[in-house]
Design an enzyme around this catalytic site. Structure first.
Site, PDB file in Angstrom:
ATOM      1  N   SER A  12       0.849  -1.197   0.000  1.00  0.00           N
ATOM      2  CA  SER A  12       0.000   0.000   0.000  1.00  0.00           C
ATOM      3  C   SER A  12       0.882   1.243   0.000  1.00  0.00           C
ATOM      4  O   SER A  12       2.109   1.161   0.090  1.00  0.00           O
ATOM      5  CB  SER A  12      -0.930   0.019   1.215  1.00  0.00           C
ATOM      6  OG  SER A  12      -0.173   0.119   2.420  1.00  0.00           O
ATOM      7  N   ILE A  14       3.129   4.507  -0.379  1.00  0.00           N
ATOM      8  CA  ILE A  14       4.267   4.893  -1.213  1.00  0.00           C
ATOM      9  C   ILE A  14       4.897   3.678  -1.890  1.00  0.00           C
ATOM     10  O   ILE A  14       5.250   3.718  -3.071  1.00  0.00           O
ATOM     11  CB  ILE A  14       5.307   5.650  -0.373  1.00  0.00           C
ATOM     12  CG1 ILE A  14       4.732   6.992   0.098  1.00  0.00           C
ATOM     13  CG2 ILE A  14       6.596   5.875  -1.165  1.00  0.00           C
ATOM     14  CD1 ILE A  14       5.597   7.706   1.126  1.00  0.00           C
ATOM     15  N   ASP A  60       7.222 -10.138   7.706  1.00  0.00           N
ATOM     16  CA  ASP A  60       6.988  -9.137   8.749  1.00  0.00           C
ATOM     17  C   ASP A  60       8.344  -8.618   9.195  1.00  0.00           C
ATOM     18  O   ASP A  60       9.109  -9.337   9.848  1.00  0.00           O
ATOM     19  CB  ASP A  60       6.236  -9.777   9.921  1.00  0.00           C
ATOM     20  CG  ASP A  60       5.939  -8.778  11.034  1.00  0.00           C
ATOM     21  OD1 ASP A  60       6.358  -7.601  10.918  1.00  0.00           O
ATOM     22  OD2 ASP A  60       5.282  -9.181  12.016  1.00  0.00           O
ATOM     23  N   LEU A  61       8.655  -7.381   8.843  1.00  0.00           N
ATOM     24  CA  LEU A  61       9.975  -6.841   9.140  1.00  0.00           C
ATOM     25  C   LEU A  61      10.139  -6.427  10.602  1.00  0.00           C
ATOM     26  O   LEU A  61      11.203  -5.948  10.986  1.00  0.00           O
ATOM     27  CB  LEU A  61      10.287  -5.678   8.201  1.00  0.00           C
ATOM     28  CG  LEU A  61      10.367  -6.061   6.718  1.00  0.00           C
ATOM     29  CD1 LEU A  61      10.761  -4.849   5.878  1.00  0.00           C
ATOM     30  CD2 LEU A  61      11.330  -7.215   6.483  1.00  0.00           C
ATOM     31  N   TYR A 151       9.201   8.222  16.596  1.00  0.00           N
ATOM     32  CA  TYR A 151       9.168   8.173  15.135  1.00  0.00           C
ATOM     33  C   TYR A 151      10.157   9.176  14.535  1.00  0.00           C
ATOM     34  O   TYR A 151      10.927   8.837  13.634  1.00  0.00           O
ATOM     35  CB  TYR A 151       7.764   8.455  14.620  1.00  0.00           C
ATOM     36  CG  TYR A 151       7.683   8.475  13.111  1.00  0.00           C
ATOM     37  CD1 TYR A 151       7.844   7.299  12.387  1.00  0.00           C
ATOM     38  CD2 TYR A 151       7.481   9.666  12.414  1.00  0.00           C
ATOM     39  CE1 TYR A 151       7.798   7.309  10.994  1.00  0.00           C
ATOM     40  CE2 TYR A 151       7.435   9.683  11.024  1.00  0.00           C
ATOM     41  CZ  TYR A 151       7.596   8.503  10.326  1.00  0.00           C
ATOM     42  OH  TYR A 151       7.555   8.517   8.948  1.00  0.00           O
ATOM     43  N   THR A 186      -1.582   9.130   1.880  1.00  0.00           N
ATOM     44  CA  THR A 186      -1.716   7.674   1.920  1.00  0.00           C
ATOM     45  C   THR A 186      -2.428   7.310   3.222  1.00  0.00           C
ATOM     46  O   THR A 186      -2.763   8.185   4.033  1.00  0.00           O
ATOM     47  CB  THR A 186      -0.344   6.978   1.895  1.00  0.00           C
ATOM     48  OG1 THR A 186       0.342   7.236   3.137  1.00  0.00           O
ATOM     49  CG2 THR A 186       0.513   7.468   0.728  1.00  0.00           C
TER      50      THR A 186
END
Length: 260
Positions: A12, A14, A60-61, A151, A186
């Site tokens: 999904s 970018i 799954d990173l 973040y 997004t």
């Protein structure tokens, strides 16, 4: 021989738009994400529309195994000409209130996975003396906001890590771009508990425009792509300010203002 690209976080946002742009350009793709049904649907559409080959990797990173699987594909599988290190997300909240387990999982994806995958790509591309890497940071690397320490710091890491990679890549045939998006239209913000409607429209870029700018910058061999920055001289001034500070961060005595 056709070019190939591996994109993480391709189901999904970018990452998906990168896949669409590169498919139109004739790239074969390796698309990576947790949500295999979305990957399968994207792979089918791109294969039918553009006649390219698409390999799907469910990973799954946030897990060590997921990262290991993708690293193995980069290092041992068919050659990748372009690696887009796109996977990442935001878990926001003040340092005192943020769930530490949620913070740790985000850092696992945004920092640890990004670093390990960059290592695998750099190792192989340096050996092959060619290749391109895009690591995706964020405008929050430059903006201090309450509730965004985790973040924002993770994306500051991405930017710094990538700029060090660029120094190490000199003369190797490998080109590395640091992409710095601002607010992009997004589902990223919804998943992070935000609402795009809260941003002035003039501050929100489409994912299509973002990816177009990034790929144009890649052709231009720009090291740092800030798609909405009108003047490159502003980035150059930022670098000059860094150098001015760096020249004096390690001296044999404190600055005069600290003398009593």
């Amino acid at each position: 021989m056709s070019q190939s690209a591996l994109i993480t976080g391709a189901s999904s946002g970018i990452g998906k738009v990168y896949a669409e742009h590169l498919a139109r350009a004739g790239y074969d793709l390796v698309i990576v994400a947790r949500r295999k049904p979305l990957l399968d649907s994207l792979a089918l559409r791109l294969t039918q529309d553009y006649g390219i080959k698409v390999e799907v990797i469910e990973a799954d990173l946030a897990s060590s195994q997921g990262v290991t699987d993708v690293c193995k594909r980069i290092e041992e599988g068919a050659r990748i000409n372009l690696f887009i290190n796109n996977a990442g997300y935001a878990a926001r909240g003040t340092v005192a209130s943020l769930d530490p387990d949620v913070l740790e999982t985000m850092l696992q994806v945004n920092i640890i996975a990004m670093s390990r995958l960059s290592h695998s790509a750099m190792k192989r591309m340096t050996k092959e003396k060619s290749g391109k890497i895009i690591n995706i940071a964020s405008a929050t690397a430059f903006i201090l906001l309450p509730g965004n320490a985790g973040y924002g710091a993770s994306k500051t890491y991405v930017l710094s890590f990538t700029r060090h990679m660029q120094l190490e890549a000199l003369g190797t045939g490998v080109h590395i771009q640091a992409l710095i998006p601002g607010v992009v239209a997004t589902d990223f913000h919804q998943l992070a508990g935000a609402d795009l409607a809260n941003f002035p429209p003039e501050r929100v870029m489409s994912a299509d425009d973002l990816v177009s700018a990034s790929l144009s910058a890649l052709e231009m061999e720009e090291l740092v792509c800030i798609p909405s920055l009108p003047e490159v001289k502003d980035w150059e001034a930022y670098q000059a300010a860094e150098k001015a500070v760096a020249a004096n961060v390690s001296r044999n005595q404190p600055a005069a203002r600290y003398s009593l």
